[in-house]
Enzyme design. Structure first.
Site, PDB file in Angstrom:
ATOM      1  CB  ILE A   1      -5.195  -9.943 -24.997  1.00  0.00           C
ATOM      2  CG1 ILE A   1      -5.033  -9.399 -23.601  1.00  0.00           C
ATOM      3  CG2 ILE A   1      -4.633 -11.473 -25.189  1.00  0.00           C
ATOM      4  CD1 ILE A   1      -5.831 -10.063 -22.499  1.00  0.00           C
TER       5      ILE A   1
ATOM      6  CG  HIS B   1       0.280   0.669  -0.954  1.00  0.00           C
ATOM      7  ND1 HIS B   1      -0.844   0.032  -1.346  1.00  0.00           N
ATOM      8  CD2 HIS B   1      -0.512   1.527   0.053  1.00  0.00           C
ATOM      9  CE1 HIS B   1      -2.065   0.504  -0.856  1.00  0.00           C
ATOM     10  NE2 HIS B   1      -1.679   1.343  -0.054  1.00  0.00           N
TER      11      HIS B   1
ATOM     12  CG  ASP C   1      -0.890  -3.033  -3.102  1.00  0.00           C
ATOM     13  OD1 ASP C   1       0.093  -2.856  -2.583  1.00  0.00           O
ATOM     14  OD2 ASP C   1      -1.780  -2.273  -2.897  1.00  0.00           O
TER      15      ASP C   1
ATOM     16  N   GLY D   1      -4.797   5.295   4.635  1.00  0.00           N
ATOM     17  CA  GLY D   1      -4.909   4.916   6.077  1.00  0.00           C
ATOM     18  C   GLY D   1      -6.016   3.545   5.892  1.00  0.00           C
ATOM     19  CG  ASN D   2      -9.971   3.434   5.275  1.00  0.00           C
ATOM     20  OD1 ASN D   2     -10.358   4.725   4.872  1.00  0.00           O
ATOM     21  ND2 ASN D   2     -10.628   2.587   6.017  1.00  0.00           N
ATOM     22  CB  SER D   3      -4.063   0.940   2.082  1.00  0.00           C
ATOM     23  OG  SER D   3      -4.409   2.158   1.366  1.00  0.00           O
TER      24      SER D   3
ATOM     25  CB  VAL E   1      -1.212 -14.060 -25.638  1.00  0.00           C
ATOM     26  CG1 VAL E   1      -0.972 -15.495 -26.355  1.00  0.00           C
ATOM     27  CG2 VAL E   1      -2.018 -14.027 -24.367  1.00  0.00           C
TER      28      VAL E   1
END
Length: 490
Positions: free
Chosen positions: A293, A130, A160, A232-234, A291
């Site tokens: 679940i 992102h 991500d 901004g830490n991402s 499957v």
């Protein structure tokens, strides 16, 4: 010496002795307090050398995207990052007073920023998808203030993650990669990143939990920490006290728009697996069982004969899937996968996803009160958006009511086709009673009760007549195309 003088002398001696005792007590308390504070300080980690040794390999990532049609505001954060900010900051960056250009009719390039880190001397950088999604230009700024253009090698939206390649980079610092599988809850960790654009900000905390499952990413067993993470830490690294990267800071949980003590990081073991696939092949392949679940709660555990809630309950088996070919059935509970216990249903997807395509995995499954073992050849997870039909397997009579408080009728052929089922009865009406309390509603299609298949109204009558008293039983329903198990107490 007179009697009066002697008494006065004794009194002065007592007073001086008492004062000395009080002074000694005060000094003792001060010494003990100093020792305890020193001991406490010695027990806390010192991050200074760790930060000095590792900050060089952490980078700031800024991106520029061409304005989209109808987009009249340029800003330094993408929408996902803005939504995590307090309302004041959202108004500031989106409003006409924004220094990045926000006046109506002023179509400017969209800017975003985030963090990342260098994992190889030839210039590969890991960050979040992102952070760079939709970017036309990516600039990576190093700790020594060099700014290098980067190309996008590949992305994996499911985790991500994104991989960048620096152009013309020389003498690049590289992080040490650790093993997230060795992390322990309560262990100290720290992050380096650029929250709100403040480069090389250091925050610290502990590992709060491991293997967290989030609704948006089923195939990532997130590391939960209380390290302060903000927009901004991402994409920035999460380090352990050995100076090794153990995770990629990715998300926060917030109700205020700001940090609230709950942040999530992608485990570095999973991140490096994605990195190697994107670097070598440009795409990411994940294992697939095929499957749907759901969690096993206390009532479902009782109805299936489990001594406690555990495992992953299979609500639906997809057509032409590895699960179908191996003989897995709706109502099976997966207790272990390749020797690893499955305690929560959220444990299973990451286990399957990490399995190489074509490899055979061993499953321990509870079926009909008995534990069986089987092998499943793992397939490749289909691309997002591809549709898989459900597999179930059965006929009819007339409408009927039951003491469970619901009326059912035969399943029309067109409804069966639209839902992808070939057996069951339709709930026509539900009154107050066991069925309503279990969550059964009109238009639900019942395909199974108490692990007995229901293919017709007559089947429904027979199964209901045989239900045990005062014991929880499972009911499999199909609702709006999705199968799920409910628990009913007749």
């Amino acid at each position: 010496m007179s009697r009066t003088t002697e008494v006065a002398q004794q009194s002065r001696n007592i007073q001086s002795g008492g004062a000395l005792a009080i002074l000694l007590m005060v000094l003792s308390v001060m010494v003990l307090t100093g020792w305890s504070q020193a001991g406490l300080a010695q027990g806390l980690p010192d991050f200074t050398e760790l930060v000095e040794d590792n900050a060089g390999a952490v980078v700031n990532i800024s991106t520029t995207s061409a304005p989209k049609a109808g987009n009249t505001r340029g800003m330094p954060f993408d929408e996902r990052q803005l939504e995590q900010m307090p309302e004041f900051f959202q108004d500031f960056f989106r409003g006409p007073q924004s220094p990045f250009g926000g006046s109506p009719g002023n179509s400017q390039p969209r800017r975003s920023m985030g963090s990342g880190f260098i994992v190889s001397e030839d210039g590969y950088v890991l960050t979040n998808n992102h952070v760079v999604e939709g970017a036309d230009e990516i600039i990576v700024r190093l700790n020594d203030r060099r700014e290098l253009p980067a190309t996008l090698v590949g992305t994996d939206p499911r985790s991500d993650m994104a991989v960048l390649k620096l152009e013309n980079g020389e003498d690049l610092p590289v992080v040490k990669v650790g093993r997230s599988s060795e992390l322990k809850v309560g262990e100290w960790v720290f992050a380096i990143g650029s929250p709100f654009g403040f480069d090389y900000t250091v925050t610290a905390g502990i590992v709060s939990a491991l293997g967290r499952s989030l609704p948006s990413e089923n195939y990532v067993p997130f590391i939960q920490t209380d390290v302060a993470i903000n927009p901004g830490n991402s994409g920035g690294p999460l380090f352990n006290l050995d100076g090794e990267v153990v995770g990629i800071n990715s998300q926060i949980y917030t109700r205020s728009g700001g940090f609230m003590g709950v942040s999530f990081a992608i485990p570095i073991d999973d991140a490096m697996n994605v990195f190697r696939q994107l670097r070598d092949k440009g795409v990411v392949s994940r294992g697939w069982l095929g499957v749907l679940i759901q969690e096993v709660n206390r009532d479902l555990a009782e109805s299936f004969g489990l001594e406690r809630p555990r495992g992953a309950l299979i609500a639906e088996v997809m057509a032409d899937s590895p699960a179908q070919q191996a003989g897995l059935q709706a109502g099976d509970i997966v207790l272990s996968y390749d020797g690893e216990p499955v305690e929560l249903s959220s444990d299973l997807p990451p286990m399957v996803g990490r399995t190489p395509v074509g490899e055979t995995a061993g499953l321990r499954v509870l079926r009909g009160g008995e534990v069986i073992e089987m092998g499943v050849e793992i397939g490749r997870l289909p691309e997002e958006g591809s549709q898989q039909a459900a597999v179930p397997s059965g006929e009819s009579g007339g409408p009927t009511s039951a003491p469970l408080g619901m009326m059912v009728e035969p399943l029309p052929a067109d409804m069966a086709d639209s839902l992808g089922v070939d057996r069951g009865v339709v709930v026509a009406d539900v009154a107050r009673g066991p069925a309503y309390e279990a969550g059964i509603r009109p238009r639900d299609v019942i395909t199974e009760i108490n692990r007995k298949k229901v293919a017709s109204v007559e089947d429904f009558r027979e199964v209901v007549r045989a239900l045990p008293d005062d014991k929880a039983v499972s009911v499999r329903v199909v609702r709006q195309g999705r199968a799920l198990y409910l628990v009913m107490k007749p």
